[in-house]
Design an enzyme around this catalytic site. Structure first.
Site, short mmCIF file in Angstrom:
data_model
loop_
_atom_site.label_atom_id
_atom_site.label_comp_id
_atom_site.label_asym_id
_atom_site.label_seq_id
_atom_site.Cartn_x
_atom_site.Cartn_y
_atom_site.Cartn_z
N LYS A 12 16.81 54.21 60.78
CA LYS A 12 16.20 55.53 60.64
C LYS A 12 15.52 55.66 59.29
CE LYS A 12 20.23 57.32 63.07
NZ LYS A 12 21.59 57.83 62.80
N LYS A 19 14.76 46.02 45.81
CA LYS A 19 15.87 45.76 44.88
C LYS A 19 16.03 44.24 44.77
CE LYS A 19 19.34 48.80 46.27
NZ LYS A 19 20.76 49.09 46.58
N ARG A 27 19.38 61.87 53.66
CA ARG A 27 18.07 61.30 54.04
C ARG A 27 16.93 62.28 53.77
NH1 ARG A 27 18.91 56.56 57.04
NH2 ARG A 27 20.73 56.54 58.40
N ASP A 80 16.82 44.90 50.23
CA ASP A 80 17.98 44.75 49.35
C ASP A 80 18.40 43.27 49.41
OD1 ASP A 80 20.20 45.53 47.81
OD2 ASP A 80 21.37 46.13 49.56
P1 IMP Z 1 19.42 44.37 53.44
O1 IMP Z 1 19.59 43.72 54.78
O2 IMP Z 1 20.57 44.07 52.53
O3 IMP Z 1 18.09 44.05 52.78
O4 IMP Z 1 19.56 45.92 53.63
C1 IMP Z 1 18.70 46.66 54.34
C2 IMP Z 1 19.22 48.04 54.64
O5 IMP Z 1 20.36 48.40 53.85
C3 IMP Z 1 18.17 49.04 54.30
O6 IMP Z 1 17.27 49.19 55.36
C4 IMP Z 1 18.98 50.28 54.05
O7 IMP Z 1 19.23 50.94 55.27
C5 IMP Z 1 20.29 49.76 53.49
N1 IMP Z 1 20.34 49.89 52.02
C6 IMP Z 1 20.23 48.92 51.10
N2 IMP Z 1 20.30 49.41 49.86
C7 IMP Z 1 20.44 50.74 49.99
C8 IMP Z 1 20.55 51.83 49.05
O8 IMP Z 1 20.53 51.68 47.81
N3 IMP Z 1 20.68 53.07 49.59
C9 IMP Z 1 20.71 53.30 50.93
N4 IMP Z 1 20.59 52.33 51.83
C10 IMP Z 1 20.47 51.05 51.37
#
Ligand code: IMP
Ligand code: MG
Length: 176
Positions: A42, A130, A164, A102
């Site tokens: 979302k 990040k 959100r 992330d």
């Molecule tokens: P990844 O697979 O670790 O890159 O994470 C992706 C998902 O984690 C993003 O689409 C977000 O939904 C969630 N996410 C990662 N970091 C944050 C944050 O600092 N705040 C809120 N959601 C996060």
């Protein structure tokens, strides 16, 4: 229960200007080529709507929902498709629109899956990046802001499904 408060990290004005810069880059790069924006639900919804307002080419949108995070702020490492696209992307110029990159787990999985459907091209845009937390070697082609390793909320980003709707990016600062 952990207590925390929210501090502004990127104001509403800064955020909108940053998203506008991303739109300008995409306009420059694609010109009149039609694009299919694929929004990752979302969290990507607010970024999608703000970004797409400034795009000048023919734009179509579709949505996909995947989960990589359980409740809380830690990655579960599990990626699951909750909702697939409505339309095929074969031959389309696709841009995946996501709130944040992330660890890169979710997006690297998703991009591989979408590439296998033979789009004409595929790129990635994220509102936030990040890089310190990356475990998969993946870059966003266009990101509005690079941030440090902080837990952020607002403009689509949640903390256990809350916040959100904040019009800015806030940092959830946990009190000890
Ligand atoms: P990844 O697979 O670790 O890159 O994470 C992706 C998902 O984690 C993003 O689409 C977000 O939904 C969630 N996410 C990662 N970091 C944050 C944050 O600092 N705040 C809120 N959601 C996060
Ligand atoms: Mg997300």
């Amino acid at each position: 229960m952990e207590r925390f408060h929210i501090e502004t990290l990127i104001s509403e004005e800064e955020l909108k200007a940053g998203i506008r810069r991303v739109a300008d880059l995409i306009n420059e790069e694609y010109g009149n080529t039609p694009v299919r924006l694929i929004c990752v639900l979302k969290g990507g919804v607010y970024f999608l709507t703000e970004l797409s307002k400034y795009l000048k080419m023919d734009v179509s949108i579709d949505f996909m929902s995947v989960s990589s995070y359980g409740a809380g702020t830690k990655s579960s490492g599990v990626v699951k498709i909750i909702k697939d696209l409505d339309e095929p992307i074969e031959g389309k110029h696709v841009i995946v629109v996501e709130d944040i990159i992330d660890s890169g787990n979710t997006l690297s999985y998703l991009l591989e899956l979408l590439k296998a459907r033979n789009p004409a091209s595929i790129k990635l845009t994220t509102m936030l990046d990040k890089p310190d937390r990356r475990v998969k070697p993946l870059d966003s082609d266009y990101s509005a802001f690079v941030i440090e390793d902080r837990y952020v909320v607002g403009f689509g980003l949640d903390l256990d499904q809350h916040y959100r709707n904040l019009p800015y990016i806030g940092e959830a600062v946990f009190d000890d």
